[in-house]
Structures are given as structure tokens and as C-alpha cells.
Design a protein around this motif. Sequence first.
Motif, PDB file in Angstrom:
ATOM      1  N   PHE A 179      37.175 -29.742 -89.432  1.00  0.00           N
ATOM      2  CA  PHE A 179      36.355 -28.834 -87.499  1.00  0.00           C
ATOM      3  C   PHE A 179      36.614 -28.945 -86.836  1.00  0.00           C
ATOM      4  O   PHE A 179      37.755 -28.268 -85.818  1.00  0.00           O
ATOM      5  CB  PHE A 179      34.731 -28.357 -87.256  1.00  0.00           C
ATOM      6  N   ASN A 180      36.828 -29.952 -86.935  1.00  0.00           N
ATOM      7  CA  ASN A 180      37.654 -31.176 -85.390  1.00  0.00           C
ATOM      8  C   ASN A 180      39.057 -30.461 -85.764  1.00  0.00           C
ATOM      9  O   ASN A 180      39.867 -30.996 -84.751  1.00  0.00           O
ATOM     10  CB  ASN A 180      37.203 -32.641 -85.419  1.00  0.00           C
ATOM     11  N   ALA A 181      39.458 -31.242 -86.751  1.00  0.00           N
ATOM     12  CA  ALA A 181      41.009 -31.194 -86.835  1.00  0.00           C
ATOM     13  C   ALA A 181      41.791 -29.544 -87.008  1.00  0.00           C
ATOM     14  O   ALA A 181      42.263 -29.825 -86.386  1.00  0.00           O
ATOM     15  CB  ALA A 181      41.435 -31.832 -88.377  1.00  0.00           C
ATOM     16  N   ALA A 182      40.686 -28.920 -87.000  1.00  0.00           N
ATOM     17  CA  ALA A 182      41.138 -27.138 -87.154  1.00  0.00           C
ATOM     18  C   ALA A 182      41.833 -26.782 -85.378  1.00  0.00           C
ATOM     19  O   ALA A 182      42.306 -26.703 -84.928  1.00  0.00           O
ATOM     20  CB  ALA A 182      40.054 -26.344 -87.309  1.00  0.00           C
ATOM     21  N   ILE A 183      40.573 -26.966 -84.709  1.00  0.00           N
ATOM     22  CA  ILE A 183      40.585 -27.185 -83.439  1.00  0.00           C
ATOM     23  C   ILE A 183      42.001 -28.313 -82.415  1.00  0.00           C
ATOM     24  O   ILE A 183      42.530 -27.779 -81.781  1.00  0.00           O
ATOM     25  CB  ILE A 183      38.890 -27.869 -82.633  1.00  0.00           C
ATOM     26  N   LEU A 184      41.446 -29.351 -83.017  1.00  0.00           N
ATOM     27  CA  LEU A 184      42.772 -30.418 -82.222  1.00  0.00           C
ATOM     28  C   LEU A 184      44.528 -29.391 -82.816  1.00  0.00           C
ATOM     29  O   LEU A 184      44.881 -29.350 -81.945  1.00  0.00           O
ATOM     30  CB  LEU A 184      42.565 -31.507 -83.290  1.00  0.00           C
ATOM     31  N   ASN A 185      44.258 -28.897 -84.297  1.00  0.00           N
ATOM     32  CA  ASN A 185      45.939 -28.492 -84.729  1.00  0.00           C
ATOM     33  C   ASN A 185      46.330 -27.267 -83.045  1.00  0.00           C
ATOM     34  O   ASN A 185      47.207 -26.932 -83.059  1.00  0.00           O
ATOM     35  CB  ASN A 185      45.656 -27.873 -86.280  1.00  0.00           C
ATOM     36  N   LEU A 186      44.804 -26.669 -83.321  1.00  0.00           N
ATOM     37  CA  LEU A 186      45.211 -25.690 -81.806  1.00  0.00           C
ATOM     38  C   LEU A 186      45.523 -26.123 -81.225  1.00  0.00           C
ATOM     39  O   LEU A 186      46.369 -25.321 -80.372  1.00  0.00           O
ATOM     40  CB  LEU A 186      43.706 -25.069 -82.076  1.00  0.00           C
ATOM     41  N   VAL A 187      44.713 -26.938 -80.313  1.00  0.00           N
ATOM     42  CA  VAL A 187      45.392 -27.187 -79.067  1.00  0.00           C
ATOM     43  C   VAL A 187      46.820 -27.752 -78.989  1.00  0.00           C
ATOM     44  O   VAL A 187      47.283 -27.940 -77.980  1.00  0.00           O
ATOM     45  CB  VAL A 187      44.510 -28.358 -78.894  1.00  0.00           C
ATOM     46  N   ILE A 188      46.890 -28.571 -80.087  1.00  0.00           N
ATOM     47  CA  ILE A 188      48.363 -29.497 -79.964  1.00  0.00           C
ATOM     48  C   ILE A 188      49.613 -28.097 -80.634  1.00  0.00           C
ATOM     49  O   ILE A 188      50.393 -28.840 -80.020  1.00  0.00           O
ATOM     50  CB  ILE A 188      48.387 -30.257 -81.409  1.00  0.00           C
TER      51      ILE A 188
END
Length: 206
Positions: free
Chosen positions: A197-206
Motif C-alpha cells: 500500500f505504501n509503495a503504491a501511494i509512493l508511486n502516485l506521489v512520485i
Amino acid sequence: SWGASPLDGIRLLAAYRRVDDNLVMLVTMNEDDVMRPWKDHALFSIGSAVVLLAVIGAMELLLARFRQREARAKALLDRAQRLEATGRFAAGIAHDFGNVVRVVRSSVTLLRPMLAGNQEAENILLATSQAVETSREMIDQLLLFAGNRELSPQPSNLDELVAAGLPIFRQAAGPLTSVVESLSGTRASCLIDRAQFNAAILNLVI
């Protein structure tokens, strides 16, 4: 020569030729009959030119679209290659970082019975343990990004996951971008892999 008919006023093209001293042959044609072949040829030429220009324009449009698709495909390939290289790099960092975290965790485990009864020392060990757990989560995120970690879904509160990941998200966004927290407050929970989940949100932020 051109002239107008004295009978109906239609413009005529007249030509004559003396056959002998007593005979002159005169031939006349009206303007429409004279100009029709030229007009037909001009219309055909113009029509052919329009069709040719339309074909050239369509070819130029197709070529431009092909170049755009080629550029997009090349950009996607370059991005995929960069992500693959970044993933390998992240996996290497995660493994090395994991070794350091294991050493710290072992040290905390060994020190805990030695410092029993010392409240201040126990508080320090507790804070160290929490930092170690946070580091383990960061390692899981790196390994997930690198594709070297199995999923481990568990019941989690989404608001808490987002709030816990905000420092990492803001760091990834950089100093010129603001990451604003806007949680639902509904205590929504789901079965989810926290690191994924954190990686998915991180990808969206990037």
C-alpha cells in the motif's frame, strides 16, 4: 476574332478563309463551346491537385502520429529500464540495510535483561526497538519496490497507513511539492499488505 452575334448577343469566335476570289468560308463557335475543353481540363487539373494535396496531408499526419507513438514507446522503454535498474539498486540497499538492522535488534535483545529495572535505559531500548521496527518496514518497502518480497496482507486502517507514510511521501515529493493530508476519519479498514500500500501511494506521489 471574338465578337457578339447581332441576332442574340452571344459571344462568338469567328474565323474565315478565302477559298477563291469569289468565295470566303466563315466558321463561328460560341464562347461556351470554345471554352468547354479548357474548363474541363482546368477542373481536372485542379481536382487532381486537391486529391494529391489531400494524400500528402494524410501521409504527413500518419507520419507525425507514428513518430509520436515511437517517441512514447521509447520513453516507456527508457522508463522501464530505469525502474529495473532502480529496483536492483533498491534490493541491494535493502539487503545491506537489513543486515545492519538485525545487528541492532540483536544488541537490543541482549541489552534488555542487563538493564532491567533501569527505567531510563528501558525507555531508550523501547525507542530503539520502535526505530528498528520502522526500519524493517522501510526495508519491506524497498524489497517490494524491487520485486523481491512476498505479499503479507493483514487487517489495517487506511487512515493510519496514510498518516504513518506521510514523512516518506513528503520526502519523495521533494521541496517544491506539497503533500497535503486529507483523511476520511471513517476508520475504514481492509485486508492489505502495508508495504505494498505504501509503495503504491509512493508511486502516485512520485
